[in-house]
Design an enzyme around this catalytic site. Structure first.
Site, PDB file in Angstrom:
ATOM      1  N   LYS A 189      -4.234  60.722  50.123  1.00  0.00           N
ATOM      2  CA  LYS A 189      -5.342  59.851  50.547  1.00  0.00           C
ATOM      3  C   LYS A 189      -4.807  58.727  51.432  1.00  0.00           C
ATOM      4  CE  LYS A 189      -4.893  57.081  46.350  1.00  0.00           C
ATOM      5  NZ  LYS A 189      -5.341  56.977  44.947  1.00  0.00           N
ATOM      6  N   TYR A 228       4.684  29.211  65.371  1.00  0.00           N
ATOM      7  CA  TYR A 228       3.452  28.501  64.991  1.00  0.00           C
ATOM      8  C   TYR A 228       3.704  27.593  63.794  1.00  0.00           C
ATOM      9  CZ  TYR A 228       0.448  31.577  67.816  1.00  0.00           C
ATOM     10  OH  TYR A 228      -0.169  32.240  68.831  1.00  0.00           O
TER      11      TYR A 228
HETATM   12  C1  PLP Z   1      -4.320  57.362  44.064  1.00  0.00           C
HETATM   13  C2  PLP Z   1      -4.549  58.207  42.862  1.00  0.00           C
HETATM   14  C3  PLP Z   1      -3.501  58.920  42.271  1.00  0.00           C
HETATM   15  C4  PLP Z   1      -2.052  58.762  42.701  1.00  0.00           C
HETATM   16  O1  PLP Z   1      -1.563  57.563  42.172  1.00  0.00           O
HETATM   17  P1  PLP Z   1      -0.022  57.168  42.318  1.00  0.00           P
HETATM   18  O2  PLP Z   1       0.141  55.937  41.520  1.00  0.00           O
HETATM   19  O3  PLP Z   1       0.214  56.910  43.763  1.00  0.00           O
HETATM   20  O4  PLP Z   1       0.752  58.317  41.816  1.00  0.00           O
HETATM   21  C5  PLP Z   1      -3.808  59.784  41.231  1.00  0.00           C
HETATM   22  N1  PLP Z   1      -5.076  59.913  40.793  1.00  0.00           N
HETATM   23  C6  PLP Z   1      -6.103  59.221  41.321  1.00  0.00           C
HETATM   24  C7  PLP Z   1      -7.468  59.406  40.775  1.00  0.00           C
HETATM   25  C8  PLP Z   1      -5.881  58.340  42.365  1.00  0.00           C
HETATM   26  O5  PLP Z   1      -6.896  57.650  42.886  1.00  0.00           O
END
Ligand code: PLP
Length: 393
Positions: free
Chosen positions: A48, A278
């Site tokens: 994702k 800055y």
């Molecule tokens: C993002 C996510 C994962 C992966 O999590 P990690 O901590 O990166 O391993 C697994 N399950 C769900 C439902 C997620 O949203």
């Protein structure tokens, strides 16, 4: 491949600020997870958010070529991009879907997570229209409190589910809230128990979900009881683990996948007592050599690294001085002999024995390593490497 071995300029004709994605390291990390969980458990590579900033299509293609079992995305549109890139493995949409996305799910054979009766009803209608049965994974909230049906609302949902003819509850899942925190292990165990109870409840109603999954990265490696028959690692695939897994005495052989590079844009001699950047937050304490780098917070090099971050130049660390600005950052190279205009600079990654990890940057800026890699903006080209082959995005 370290930055110093570059034979040619990977971003010729552009501003020389780029990230490199080591696809061999990604493949190695996926295999390490597979070895850890053993033969009875599949592994879903969570890709994702553009593979946590690493480039979802390229990362997924590599893992697909290495026979990854499943892919996990947040949004159906992310799943669509993978289908359009030719990915044939099952793809789970972890965040469910929105009204209007039912035909996208059905038409591209995506598997959505479902957690409410309205979305199931809409998907059932779209599936009927298409003459198919759609497999879904039912999410149960066992303690995260975010998505999922609470245990005390599960019976009512299961009652209503019988009305749907074109939905197959192929999987049941939940998500752990604190699998990386040893002091919260009792909470994780409570989640495991609630999950087991929910599965029993679902089976008692005659559903027979074949895919059972609960474990993220920390769950997969640190809580064997949470594995079910599918684990969902994300961060560890990209080699981030120090702030993702419970503390350990034996470091995991997980390899960072992303490194970030730029080049010196300007070098100047600045006398003692001059303000830099800055807000004049840095004043030279000595006659100094200052290098200006063409990277800033729009690229995802966080402003919180002002007077706090460090980079690697010519095999040595150089501290960030003054405020990181939108497109430019200054570093002090006074103590590094021989720095030249256009020298390569490593912002993230390792050069010989020196390393700057995403975890280090996260600690310095008060966040999680994921936010560091997710934060590298689209302005920064990604260069993918594998066994000395390279392709720019
Ligand atoms: C993002 C996510 C994962 C992966 O999590 P990690 O901590 O990166 O391993 C697994 N399950 C769900 C439902 C997620 O949203």
């Amino acid at each position: 491949m370290t930055a110093f071995q570059l034979q040619s300029d990977p971003v010729a004709g552009r501003r020389p600020t780029w990230i490199e994605i080591d696809l061999d390291a990604l493949a190695h990390n996926y295999q390490l997870v597979k070895q850890q969980v053993g033969p009875g458990v599949q592994a879903m590579a969570v890709v994702k958010a553009n593979a946590y900033g690493h480039g979802a299509v390229e990362c997924t293609r590599r893992l697909a070529a290495d026979d990854a079992d499943w892919f996990g995305v947040a949004l159906p549109e992310e799943g669509l991009a993978l289908r359009e890139a030719g990915i044939r493995q099952p793809i789970l949409c972890l965040g469910g879907f929105w009204p209007g996305q039912e035909t996208l799910i059905v038409g591209h054979n995506l598997t959505p997570v479902v957690y409410g009766i309205e979305m199931i009803a809409a998907l059932d209608r779209a599936s009927k229209d298409a003459g198919v049965t759609t497999a879904v994974h039912l999410k149960v909230d066992t303690g995260m409190g975010r998505l999922g049906v609470r245990g005390d609302a599960l019976d009512a949902l299961l009652d209503q589910l019988t009305a749907f003819t074109n939905i197959d509850i192929a999987g049941v899942m939940s998500h752990l809230a604190s699998a990386d925190e040893t002091r919260l292990d009792p909470f994780t165990e409570r989640q495991e128990e609630r999950f087991a109870a929910a599965i029993e409840q679902i089976r008692a109603r005659g559903w027979n979900p074949s895919i059972i999954h609960l474990a993220n990265s920390a769950g997969a490696l640190a809580h064997p009881a949470a594995r079910g028959n599918l684990v969902r690692p994300g961060g560890i695939l990209y080699g981030m683990w120090r702030d993702v897994l419970p503390p350990t005495d034996t470091p995991w052989d997980l390899r960072p996948v992303m490194s970030w590079h730029t080049r010196v844009a300007l070098l100047k001699n600045v006398p003692a007592g001059e303000e830099l950047g800055y807000g004049c937050t840095f004043v030279t304490a000595r006659d100094s050599v200052i290098a200006t780098l063409p990277v800033g917070y729009h690229d995802g090099y966080m402003r919180n690294l002002s007077n706090r971050g460090r980079v690697i130049i010519r095999g040595a660390f150089a501290p960030v001085v003054g405020r990181v600005s939108m497109d430019l950052t200054m570093v002090d190279v006074t103590d590094i002999p021989g720095v030249q205009l256009h020298d390569e600079v490593t912002l993230l990654g390792s050069v010989d024995e020196l390393a700057i990890t995403a975890e280090e940057i996260a600690t310095a800026t008060g966040t999680l390593s994921y936010e560091v890699t997710c934060g590298v903006s689209e302005r920064v080209p990604r260069v993918f490497s594998s066994k000395h082959a390279r392709s720019a995005e």
